[in-house]
Design an enzyme around this catalytic site. Structure first.
Site, PDB file in Angstrom:
ATOM      1  N   HIS A 178       0.804  -1.233   0.000  1.00 50.72           N
ATOM      2  CA  HIS A 178       0.000   0.000   0.000  1.00 50.72           C
ATOM      3  C   HIS A 178       0.828   1.270   0.000  1.00 50.72           C
ATOM      4  O   HIS A 178       0.269   2.362   0.106  1.00 50.72           O
ATOM      5  CB  HIS A 178      -0.917   0.050   1.218  1.00 50.72           C
ATOM      6  CG  HIS A 178      -2.009  -0.971   1.214  1.00 50.72           C
ATOM      7  ND1 HIS A 178      -3.249  -0.738   0.675  1.00 50.72           N
ATOM      8  CD2 HIS A 178      -2.041  -2.238   1.670  1.00 50.72           C
ATOM      9  CE1 HIS A 178      -4.011  -1.811   0.823  1.00 50.72           C
ATOM     10  NE2 HIS A 178      -3.296  -2.754   1.431  1.00 50.72           N
TER      11      HIS A 178
ATOM     12  N   LYS B  88      -8.646  13.873   4.659  1.00 50.70           N
ATOM     13  CA  LYS B  88      -7.729  12.725   4.650  1.00 50.70           C
ATOM     14  C   LYS B  88      -6.764  12.905   5.804  1.00 50.70           C
ATOM     15  O   LYS B  88      -6.729  13.960   6.423  1.00 50.70           O
ATOM     16  CB  LYS B  88      -6.957  12.657   3.326  1.00 50.70           C
ATOM     17  CG  LYS B  88      -6.303  13.997   2.942  1.00 50.70           C
ATOM     18  CD  LYS B  88      -5.596  13.920   1.594  1.00 50.70           C
ATOM     19  CE  LYS B  88      -6.516  14.081   0.394  1.00 50.70           C
ATOM     20  NZ  LYS B  88      -6.685  12.862  -0.373  1.00 50.70           N
ATOM     21  N   ARG B  89      -5.963  11.865   6.102  1.00 47.17           N
ATOM     22  CA  ARG B  89      -4.957  12.022   7.145  1.00 47.17           C
ATOM     23  C   ARG B  89      -4.052  13.212   6.849  1.00 47.17           C
ATOM     24  O   ARG B  89      -3.814  13.569   5.705  1.00 47.17           O
ATOM     25  CB  ARG B  89      -4.125  10.734   7.264  1.00 47.17           C
ATOM     26  CG  ARG B  89      -4.872   9.592   7.915  1.00 47.17           C
ATOM     27  CD  ARG B  89      -5.293   9.926   9.335  1.00 47.17           C
ATOM     28  NE  ARG B  89      -4.168   9.938  10.234  1.00 47.17           N
ATOM     29  CZ  ARG B  89      -3.880   8.987  11.120  1.00 47.17           C
ATOM     30  NH1 ARG B  89      -4.689   7.949  11.252  1.00 47.17           N
ATOM     31  NH2 ARG B  89      -2.825   9.074  11.895  1.00 47.17           N
TER      32      ARG B  89
ATOM     33  N   LYS C 264       0.673  14.614   1.426  1.00 48.26           N
ATOM     34  CA  LYS C 264      -0.682  14.899   0.933  1.00 48.26           C
ATOM     35  C   LYS C 264      -0.891  16.393   0.690  1.00 48.26           C
ATOM     36  O   LYS C 264      -1.873  16.808   0.101  1.00 48.26           O
ATOM     37  CB  LYS C 264      -1.727  14.355   1.902  1.00 48.26           C
ATOM     38  CG  LYS C 264      -1.748  12.823   1.978  1.00 48.26           C
ATOM     39  CD  LYS C 264      -2.727  12.325   3.037  1.00 48.26           C
ATOM     40  CE  LYS C 264      -2.616  10.839   3.321  1.00 48.26           C
ATOM     41  NZ  LYS C 264      -3.292   9.992   2.309  1.00 48.26           N
TER      42      LYS C 264
ATOM     43  N   THR D  54      -8.549   6.740  -1.935  1.00 52.40           N
ATOM     44  CA  THR D  54      -9.898   6.197  -2.109  1.00 52.40           C
ATOM     45  C   THR D  54     -10.934   7.284  -1.834  1.00 52.40           C
ATOM     46  O   THR D  54     -12.043   7.240  -2.370  1.00 52.40           O
ATOM     47  CB  THR D  54     -10.140   4.989  -1.172  1.00 52.40           C
ATOM     48  OG1 THR D  54      -9.650   5.310   0.126  1.00 52.40           O
ATOM     49  CG2 THR D  54      -9.448   3.746  -1.694  1.00 52.40           C
TER      50      THR D  54
ATOM     51  N   LYS E 232     -14.635   8.378  -3.647  1.00 51.50           N
ATOM     52  CA  LYS E 232     -15.894   8.703  -2.965  1.00 51.50           C
ATOM     53  C   LYS E 232     -16.408  10.060  -3.415  1.00 51.50           C
ATOM     54  O   LYS E 232     -17.607  10.243  -3.681  1.00 51.50           O
ATOM     55  CB  LYS E 232     -15.678   8.705  -1.445  1.00 51.50           C
ATOM     56  CG  LYS E 232     -15.397   7.312  -0.883  1.00 51.50           C
ATOM     57  CD  LYS E 232     -14.748   7.334   0.494  1.00 51.50           C
ATOM     58  CE  LYS E 232     -14.076   5.988   0.760  1.00 51.50           C
ATOM     59  NZ  LYS E 232     -13.185   5.990   1.931  1.00 51.50           N
TER      60      LYS E 232
HETATM   61  C1  Z16 Z   1      -2.623   3.360   4.738  1.00 52.94           C
HETATM   62  O1  Z16 Z   1      -3.836   3.832   5.049  1.00 52.94           O
HETATM   63  C2  Z16 Z   1      -2.158   3.387   3.422  1.00 52.94           C
HETATM   64  C3  Z16 Z   1      -0.914   2.894   3.156  1.00 52.94           C
HETATM   65  C4  Z16 Z   1      -0.132   2.378   4.177  1.00 52.94           C
HETATM   66  O2  Z16 Z   1       1.076   1.911   3.902  1.00 52.94           O
HETATM   67  C5  Z16 Z   1      -0.576   2.335   5.475  1.00 52.94           C
HETATM   68  C6  Z16 Z   1      -1.820   2.819   5.745  1.00 52.94           C
HETATM   69 CL1  Z16 Z   1      -2.424   2.765   7.342  1.00 52.94          CL
HETATM   70  C7  Z16 Z   1      -3.081   3.899   2.334  1.00 52.94           C
HETATM   71  C8  Z16 Z   1      -2.391   4.652   1.206  1.00 52.94           C
HETATM   72  O3  Z16 Z   1      -1.678   5.765   1.722  1.00 52.94           O
HETATM   73  C9  Z16 Z   1      -3.456   5.121   0.216  1.00 52.94           C
HETATM   74  O4  Z16 Z   1      -2.868   5.761  -0.898  1.00 52.94           O
HETATM   75  C10 Z16 Z   1      -4.271   3.944  -0.282  1.00 52.94           C
HETATM   76  O5  Z16 Z   1      -5.372   4.380  -1.048  1.00 52.94           O
HETATM   77  C11 Z16 Z   1      -4.815   3.137   0.893  1.00 52.94           C
HETATM   78  O6  Z16 Z   1      -3.769   2.775   1.777  1.00 52.94           O
HETATM   79  C12 Z16 Z   1      -5.517   1.861   0.456  1.00 52.94           C
HETATM   80  O7  Z16 Z   1      -4.749   1.144  -0.456  1.00 52.94           O
END
Ligand code: Z16
Length: 832
Positions: free
Chosen positions: A367, A558-559, A564, A666, A670
């Site tokens: 991810h 978002k976080r 970001k 994601t 949305k």
């Molecule tokens: C996370 O939320 C994501 C990546 C990661 O290594 C750890 C966490 Cl907790 C996120 C990505 O930052 C985001 O781009 C992606 O859409 C999401 O994971 C789901 O794949």
């Protein structure tokens, strides 16, 4: 049978208004233990949830029984996070009884929306990764796939965020405080999990060298099951979450004086294992307790999976035909060593056979490419906490490196990069490499991210195993994110194209031809306006700021993370503020900048950016000279529940990460599905969103991932030159540095200014600033033309069908898991 008891049995299943009403009144009295006069809103929530739960239990058991009887291949989604949110609206909608429930409550003098508000938000996740897991559960159940979620039942979910004097302050999130009506505790489903101790070598019955893990500390993992209702309510899958319990020695041990209190203390310490979710999104703290959490839930899940498999089988040869295990990031990657241990040490399988079975069973999703997020556990810690696993990892590594092509080519650099052990500095286990090696498939989460994986973190592994990496672009569930969260738009869509889109989002494409229909546009705008009014009321309640409903709602939720680039957004807001003050006679497009997001408690820069946004907001919102044309709000405590109010109300979606750094995103999906236009970089899934909605219906700006890469490689970027050549950027930064937004502490933002100048502006905020401002201007210009804006918004909604997590999950099912839909068999309803 007692007549009264019997009638209750019938009512447990009844889906009509009368049956629901009677059921509510029964539950309130006999299970919640209140009468209607004394009941609080929370009592009613528990009452309604329990009554709704009754109505899904039969089909839940039918689903589980069918999988068992058919010995169907199951998929197990192992994830340290499941960001579920509330479940009442979701259960009602997926069971198709929302209206009946509303009417039943009406007859008791209650409002469903109030009851819904009493449910806590289950925040067992940080952000995208955790919410993706929750969307996948919804899609697996809807697609009738035999899918189980496995994770941890954290007592404290992601912290509650408040702002005190504009600073983030964290409070514990006690979602279980008043009980959880959705979960079924399974005190009999209990597995031992060990830590520490040492490994003993011995000779097995045929004289072979063998190992056992001795003198270890033991914890028990206890299961809690939550039903996962698919759309239509036919398939109801299971989310199984583990909670730590001290061993039974505690209950049955007898202790003399001092030892008794020590034993109780030890019990409390043991059970801390499942106490709290680590609050980091895409960064790893490297804490021992975190490693123990990872192993705890992974080991319990694997034991459970093997137990289920052994109900039908007497050896492990066909495990890969009956179980697919998906690793959500590297957090459960220790499972590869654990399955080897269980097969080799506990079940006497030979090493080579065990390795083939393990690889054929596991697959891994990456991810992120951010180096600070790639897990690497110190060898010394791993040796202490999981001594047998450390041995197994060495063994896997030795066998792999011996056979690898790099050795044949005498390429030691490549060999050391392929190693499971990072030998530089203090030695560490690279969990990504372990996950890659122990899996038959490895996937990224967007097309761009997957390509970058091949070129960067896994370049050497990709050369070694060119078939292994594949892409599965993320998706979102249209049930929660459109059908439930945006009822005005959902009703409008259904009125035109029927309700097939809820289960098959590709059908939403049929809306495209309505983009030129003036009546439809008007109704689309009306739905958006309704959602904006709801959000405006929420903003007023949460922040005290009044915003104009007809302003452009510009949303970044978002976080909080430097990559970001919330900073880029707030700098543009300052520049816009200055322009408005300089040109008071111009008729400005009114803009409301809406931010929300949590910062990890130890991420000081992210917390400083929160303070900056709050400080800028205070100045701008109180300045009469901008005539309310600009408002800035930072909503506290962003979570799934807040997102359900925000997403439907957005006009503009900010997806402005430094290209190459956001794996997918994601929230971008949305927002676009709910008819927001995206302003974004060519990063993550934005690239594919552009391909689907069309270049004319999105505002793309900034450096591409390749340009970012080249720029960094050439080292040829001086942020000071960029700032000097852009007066509006320079002015905005000067205002920050002279304390215009922080008169009480003019130097407060020195670290931010430092990072943007001498720090080299790693995230390229200054480099993308001017292009971003132009894209913002284009968005504001377009917003003046409400007909054109609406046309593009409709085309966004219409073209987002591919981003359904149903599509994503079916790709996993066919291309990685080889699992197939299984329709639950319902025994004939019992006569009563
Ligand atoms: C996370 O939320 C994501 C990546 C990661 O290594 C750890 C966490 Cl907790 C996120 C990505 O930052 C985001 O781009 C992606 O859409 C999401 O994971 C789901 O794949």
């Amino acid at each position: 049978m007692d007549a009264r008891y019997k009638s209750r049995e019938i009512e447990r299943r009844s889906l009509d208004v009368d049956g629901l009403k009677r059921s509510f009144l029964e539950w309130l009295v006999y299970s919640v233990g209140k009468d209607a006069r004394a009941a609080t809103r929370r009592d009613w929530f528990h009452t309604v949830a329990l009554a709704v739960r009754d109505r899904l239990v039969d089909r839940w058991m039918d689903t589980t029984r069918t999988y068992y009887q058919q010995d169907a291949k199951r998929v197990y989604y192992l994830s340290l996070e499941f960001l579920i949110g509330r479940l009442l609206t979701n259960s009602l909608a997926n069971l198709g009884i929302t209206d009946q429930c509303r009417q039943a409550l009406d007859r008791i003098g209650l409002n469903l929306d109030d009851v819904v508000e009493a449910e806590p938000d289950a925040a067992l996740g940080n952000g995208g990764l955790g919410r993706l897991a929750a969307c996948f559960l919804d899609s697996m159940a809807t697609e009738a796939l035999p899918g189980y979620g496995y994770g941890i039942r954290y007592e404290f979910g992601l912290f509650e965020q408040r702002f005190e004097h504009g600073w983030q302050v964290e409070y514990p999130e006690q979602w279980l405080q008043f009980g959880n009506p959705w979960e079924f505790p399974r005190p009999e489903v209990l597995y031992p999990v060990q830590f520490y101790g040492r490994v003993e070598e011995f000779r097995d019955s045929v004289g072979e060298r063998a190992y056992r893990w001795v003198d270890a500390e033991r914890v028990l993992a206890m299961a809690y099951d939550t039903p996962v209702v698919g759309y239509g309510g036919d398939t109801i899958n299971t989310l199984r979450l583990w909670s730590a319990r001290a061993t039974r020695d505690f209950n049955f041990g007898h202790f003399n004086d001092g030892a008794y209190m020590k034993a109780v203390e030890q019990k409390v310490l043991t059970e801390n294992l499942s106490r709290v979710l680590y609050p980091n999104d895409a960064t790893e703290g490297g804490k021992e307790l975190r490693l123990k959490q990872e192993y705890f839930f992974t080991s319990a899940s694997l034991q459970d999976i093997l137990r289920r498999y052994l109900q039908h089988h007497s050896n492990f040869d066909s495990l890969p035909d009956k179980a697919a295990i998906q690793l959500n990031d590297t957090h459960p990657a220790i499972g590869i060593a654990e399955l080897m241990r269980l097969l080799v040490d506990q079940h006497g399988v030979t090493w080579d056979k065990a390795w083939d079975i393990t690889r054929a069973t596991f697959s891994y999703t990456n991810h992120t490419l951010l180096p600070e997020a790639l897990e690497a556990w110190p060898v010394r810690m791993m040796e202490r906490v999981l001594p047998r696993h450390m041995q197994i990892i060495y063994e896997i590594n030795a066998k792999f490196l011996n056979r690898s092509k790099a050795r044949a080519a005498g390429d030691n650099g490549r060999l050391s990069r392929l190693s499971l052990i990072d030998e530089r500095g203090d030695r560490r286990v690279r969990m990504g490499n372990l996950a890659f090696l122990g899996s038959h498939k490895v996937n990224g989460v967007s097309a761009l991210h997957t390509e970058l994986m091949k070129q960067t973190v896994f370049a050497d592994f990709h050369a070694e195993f060119p078939e292994r990496i594949n892409n599965k672009t993320n998706g979102i569930t249209p049930r929660r994110w459109l059908h439930q969260a945006n009822q005005p738009l959902a009703a409008l869509i259904t009125s035109r194209i029927g309700n097939g889109w809820i289960k098959d989002l590709s059908q939403i494409k049929a809306l495209a031809e309505k983009a030129d229909d003036l009546v439809f546009r008007e109704e689309f705008r009306r739905a958006k306006r309704k959602n904006k009014k709801r959000l405006a009321a929420y903003i007023a309640r949460q922040t005290g700021v009044d915003v104009q409903v007809d302003s452009l709602f510009d949303v970044q939720v978002k976080r909080m993370h430097e990559y970001k680039r919330q900073l880029l957004n707030i700098l543009q807001a300052i520049a816009l503020y200055n322009e408005m003050r300089d040109n008071p006679t111009v008729s400005w497009v009114p803009v409301t900048k809406i931010f929300a997001g949590k910062a990890a408690p130890s991420y000081h820069m992210a917390k400083l950016i929160i303070k900056l946004i709050n400080d800028v907001a205070k100045v701008v919102n109180h300045d009469p000279s901008v005539h309310d044309n600009l408002k800035i709000v930072l909503l506290p405590n962003y979570n799934v529940t807040a997102a359900e109010i925000i997403m439907p109300a957005a006009d503009l979606s900010e997806q402005i990460s430094t290209a190459g750094m956001e794996a997918s995103g994601t929230g971008n999906m949305k927002l676009a599905l709910n008819g927001a236009l995206t302003i974004g970089t060519l990063d993550g899934a934005n690239v594919e969103i552009r391909e689907h909605v069309g270049d004319d219906n999105i505002f793309i700006f900034g450096l591409t991932a390749e340009e970012v890469n080249d720029l960094r490689a050439s080292g040829g970027f001086n942020p000071r030159d960029v700032i000097a050549s852009n007066p509006s950027l320079k002015r905005a930064l000067d205002m920050i540095s002279t304390g215009v937004f922080s008169p009480d502490d003019p130097h407060r933002y020195h670290p931010i200014l430092q990072a943007l100048t001498d720090g080299g502006d790693h995230f390229l905020v200054t480099a993308d600033f001017s292009d971003y401002c132009q894209a913002q201007q284009a968005a504001m210009d377009l917003y003046r033309d409400q007909e054109e804006w609406t046309r593009k918004a409709i085309l966004n909604t219409a073209n987002m069908g591919w981003f359904s997590s149903d599509r994503t999950i079916m790709e996993y099912a066919t291309e990685i898991w080889d699992v197939h839909p299984v329709k639950p068999e319902h025994p004939a309803e019992t006569e009563t």
